[in-house]
Design a protein around this motif. Structure first.
Motif, short mmCIF file in Angstrom:
data_model
loop_
_atom_site.label_atom_id
_atom_site.label_comp_id
_atom_site.label_asym_id
_atom_site.label_seq_id
_atom_site.Cartn_x
_atom_site.Cartn_y
_atom_site.Cartn_z
N HIS A 174 0.84 -1.31 -0.07
CA HIS A 174 0.02 0.04 -0.14
C HIS A 174 0.83 1.31 -0.03
CE1 HIS A 174 -3.55 2.40 0.78
NE2 HIS A 174 -3.14 2.68 2.25
N VAL A 177 0.17 8.63 -0.40
CA VAL A 177 1.18 9.87 -0.61
C VAL A 177 1.06 10.84 0.92
CG1 VAL A 177 1.80 11.88 -1.74
CG2 VAL A 177 0.76 9.88 -2.97
N TYR A 178 1.89 11.34 1.34
CA TYR A 178 1.92 11.99 2.40
C TYR A 178 2.87 13.22 2.47
CZ TYR A 178 -1.40 9.30 4.92
OH TYR A 178 -2.59 8.68 5.42
N THR A 179 2.82 14.16 3.13
CA THR A 179 3.51 15.57 3.11
C THR A 179 4.46 15.83 4.31
OG1 THR A 179 1.38 16.48 2.01
CG2 THR A 179 3.22 17.97 2.92
N ASP A 191 1.83 14.71 9.36
CA ASP A 191 0.75 14.57 10.18
C ASP A 191 -0.42 14.00 9.35
OD1 ASP A 191 2.08 16.32 11.92
OD2 ASP A 191 1.13 18.28 11.07
N PHE A 193 -3.84 12.50 8.96
CA PHE A 193 -5.24 12.63 9.02
C PHE A 193 -6.07 11.32 9.53
CE2 PHE A 193 -9.92 13.15 7.63
CZ PHE A 193 -10.31 13.87 8.80
N HIS A 195 -8.90 8.73 9.82
CA HIS A 195 -10.02 8.56 9.22
C HIS A 195 -10.30 7.11 9.20
CE1 HIS A 195 -8.60 6.94 5.46
NE2 HIS A 195 -7.41 7.62 5.98
N GLY A 197 -11.21 3.39 8.44
CA GLY A 197 -10.73 2.36 7.47
C GLY A 197 -9.62 2.65 6.51
N GLN A 199 -5.75 2.38 5.87
CA GLN A 199 -4.77 1.43 6.45
C GLN A 199 -3.64 2.55 7.10
OE1 GLN A 199 -2.93 -1.33 3.34
NE2 GLN A 199 -1.17 -1.63 4.48
N ALA A 200 -3.26 3.34 6.34
CA ALA A 200 -2.05 4.25 6.73
C ALA A 200 -2.31 4.92 8.27
CB ALA A 200 -1.67 5.29 5.77
N SER A 201 -3.80 5.54 7.89
CA SER A 201 -4.35 6.03 9.07
C SER A 201 -4.32 5.01 10.46
CB SER A 201 -5.61 6.36 9.00
OG SER A 201 -6.30 6.82 9.92
N THR A 236 -6.40 16.59 4.43
CA THR A 236 -5.57 16.01 4.01
C THR A 236 -4.41 16.70 3.40
OG1 THR A 236 -6.32 15.64 1.76
CG2 THR A 236 -6.67 13.91 3.40
N THR A 334 -9.86 9.71 -2.82
CA THR A 334 -10.98 9.29 -3.45
C THR A 334 -11.90 8.69 -2.36
OG1 THR A 334 -9.75 9.17 -5.69
CG2 THR A 334 -11.90 8.44 -5.46
N VAL A 336 -14.29 5.91 -1.60
CA VAL A 336 -14.85 4.74 -1.76
C VAL A 336 -16.03 4.56 -1.07
CG1 VAL A 336 -14.33 2.46 -2.05
CG2 VAL A 336 -12.32 4.24 -2.18
C1 LIG Z 1 0.32 14.97 -2.74
C2 LIG Z 1 -0.46 14.31 -1.52
C3 LIG Z 1 -0.10 14.74 -0.20
C4 LIG Z 1 -1.10 14.07 0.78
N1 LIG Z 1 -0.36 14.35 1.97
C5 LIG Z 1 -1.33 14.15 3.29
C6 LIG Z 1 -1.08 14.24 4.59
O1 LIG Z 1 0.06 15.20 4.63
N2 LIG Z 1 -1.73 13.78 5.53
C7 LIG Z 1 -2.67 13.21 5.36
O2 LIG Z 1 -3.55 12.80 6.29
N3 LIG Z 1 -3.00 12.84 3.95
C8 LIG Z 1 -2.52 13.33 3.04
N4 LIG Z 1 -2.85 13.01 1.83
C9 LIG Z 1 -3.87 11.83 1.31
C10 LIG Z 1 -3.55 10.58 1.88
O3 LIG Z 1 -2.65 10.03 0.65
C11 LIG Z 1 -4.96 9.64 1.46
O4 LIG Z 1 -5.84 10.18 2.33
C12 LIG Z 1 -4.72 8.26 1.55
O5 LIG Z 1 -5.98 7.70 1.00
C13 LIG Z 1 -4.77 7.75 3.02
O6 LIG Z 1 -4.42 6.40 2.97
P1 LIG Z 1 -5.10 5.46 4.00
O7 LIG Z 1 -4.27 4.04 3.96
O8 LIG Z 1 -5.35 5.91 5.28
O9 LIG Z 1 -6.48 5.08 3.55
P2 LIG Z 1 -6.69 4.35 2.09
O10 LIG Z 1 -6.39 2.83 2.66
O11 LIG Z 1 -6.18 4.59 0.96
O12 LIG Z 1 -8.21 4.40 2.09
C14 LIG Z 1 -9.13 3.41 2.67
C15 LIG Z 1 -10.55 4.25 2.88
O13 LIG Z 1 -10.35 5.28 3.63
C16 LIG Z 1 -11.12 6.58 2.66
N5 LIG Z 1 -10.36 7.59 2.82
C17 LIG Z 1 -9.15 7.78 2.43
N6 LIG Z 1 -8.62 9.22 2.69
C18 LIG Z 1 -9.49 9.79 3.44
C19 LIG Z 1 -10.03 10.96 4.23
N7 LIG Z 1 -9.10 11.94 4.30
N8 LIG Z 1 -11.36 11.13 4.77
C20 LIG Z 1 -11.96 10.13 4.93
N9 LIG Z 1 -11.91 9.16 4.12
C21 LIG Z 1 -10.67 8.95 3.55
C22 LIG Z 1 -10.94 6.01 1.19
O14 LIG Z 1 -11.87 6.60 0.52
C23 LIG Z 1 -11.17 4.44 1.58
O15 LIG Z 1 -12.60 4.12 1.71
C24 LIG Z 1 -2.09 13.50 0.61
C25 LIG Z 1 -2.24 13.08 -0.58
C26 LIG Z 1 -1.69 13.53 -2.00
C27 LIG Z 1 -1.91 13.05 -3.35
#
Ligand SMILES: Cc1cc2nc3c(=O)[nH]c(=O)nc-3n(C[C@H](O)[C@H](O)[C@H](O)COP(=O)(O)OP(=O)(O)OC[C@H]3O[C@@H](n4cnc5c(N)ncnc54)[C@H](O)[C@@H]3O)c2cc1C
Length: 341
Positions: A174, A177-179, A191, A193, A195, A197, A199-201, A236, A334, A336
């Protein structure tokens, strides 16, 4: 450092058309567009082609370090293979890619602190093993996380043509992208966020100091060169917006529009004397951003949020008429739909 690969069976005109299209799409400056050569600047370095006559070209990539060189090289290879898969075997670089090694932009980092910054953000502090290349113009990276239950992960390797081979199936990784919210030498703050479901969170809220984590990067973004700005994004994007605010001179003016799904105002955004900050809910975001963009005709409009919000903004008159070279719209995540939706 500069590398090249000669390719037969591809005309200069065809490849030039593809590359110019790409340059226009991403607003990349064309440094040289002559009868037999094309060179394009990107945030990672310079890439281009040279005509060798009789359906033969040379592709060239030039960057200031191995990580950027790899990103450029991989981008070019992926493009060529996407359009002309038969050419995969032909790509042989002048520096001979060491097949099987880790990509130069891959590294392990150690989590050195993990704490709740505010109710909706977990701050991780990592120590990078290869901090070179991360700076104000390169503020993004990807975590590379094995899926739950994968206790013996396979990490990515280089292929002979310079692209990256990623494990698939149960071993797939998996890569969200993060900042880099802040950087102090090899130490970085991220940092996350929190949320449901994610995986990274989920990983971020339970990870303990001492854990090793794989990352890939850096990627671009970060600095805006304008005296009037609109910075708009959802949770994000708060870390990226914060980083951009810190890079702005004091005489820059503009507006920051924060979409917050719970109308929270607890994220510690840096203060700036010329910026006003407005927090809105999801239903008011597009209208607020359009109003701010309309009042910022000579300035830069920066937007990053969920896919649907970005799609609406892309089509909005106030954004469409803003010069392409002075606007940035990015999908940061995005939604889902869950089964209960
Ligand atoms: C250039 C760039 C920089 C970014 N920088 C940051 C950052 O610094 N900090 C940060 O927190 N995120 C950041 N993001 C966003 C982050 O990559 C996404 O939110 C990512 O999907 C989180 O991964 P995950 O494994 O937690 O969730 P995933 O496993 O990817 O998604 C699981 C479920 O969570 C949902 N989901 C994903 N993001 C959110 C959300 N924000 N709110 C509610 N539901 C969500 C999806 O729709 C999906 O249903 C950045 C994205 C980009 C493109």
């Amino acid at each position: 450092m500069k590398v090249y690969s000669d390719i037969d069976g591809l005309t200069f005109a065809a490849m030039k058309g593809l590359m110019l299209h790409e340059a226009t799409e991403h607003g990349l400056p064309v440094l040289d567009n002559s009868a037999d050569s094309l060179r394009i600047q990107s945030e990672y370095g310079v890439f281009g082609i040279v005509d060798r006559g009789s359906n033969a070209i040379r592709i060239e990539v030039e960057a200031d370090g191995p990580s950027n060189l790899h990103v450029l090289r991989e981008g070019l290879v992926d493009h060529i293979i996407h359009f002309l898969p038969d050419l995969t075997q032909q790509i042989a670089w002048s520096d001979t890619v060491q097949e099987g090694l880790r990509p130069p932009n891959f590294q392990f980092a150690e989590v050195i602190a993990a704490e709740r910054l505010c109710p909706s953000f977990q701050r991780l502090t990592l120590c990078l093993s290869k901090p070179e290349g991360f700076n104000d113009r390169a503020i993004h990276f990807r975590f590379v996380l094995p899926h739950q239950g994968n206790t013996d992960p396979e990490w990515p390797t280089l292929t002979a043509n310079g692209s990256t081979r990623w494990p698939t199936g149960d071993k797939a990784l998996h890569r969200p992208v993060y900042t880099l919210r802040a950087q102090r030498g090899a130490e970085i703050d991220v940092d996350v966020f929190v949320h449901e479901g994610g995986q990274a969170s989920d990983w971020a809220i339970q990870v303990r100091p001492g854990t090793q984590v794989a990352v890939i990067g850096p990627g671009g973004g970060g600095v805006i060169d304008a005296s009037d700005v609109v910075l708009a994004g959802d949770e994000t994007a708060y870390p990226a917006i914060s980083r951009i605010i810190e890079s702005l001179a004091d005489d820059v003016s503009g507006r920051v529009i924060l979409l917050n799904h719970d109308m929270r105002k607890d994220y510690p955004l840096p203060q700036h004397p010329g910026l006003s900050v407005q927090t809105v809910g999801p239903d008011a975001f597009v209208t607020a951003v359009c109003a701010a963009a309309s009042a910022c005709t000579d300035g830069y409009v920066w937007i990053a949020a969920e896919a649907e919000q970005v799609k609406l903004l892309r089509k909005a008159n106030a954004i469409e008429k803003h010069p392409k070279s002075a606007r940035y719209l990015a999908t940061y995540w995005t939604r889902v739909a869950s089964e209960s939706d």
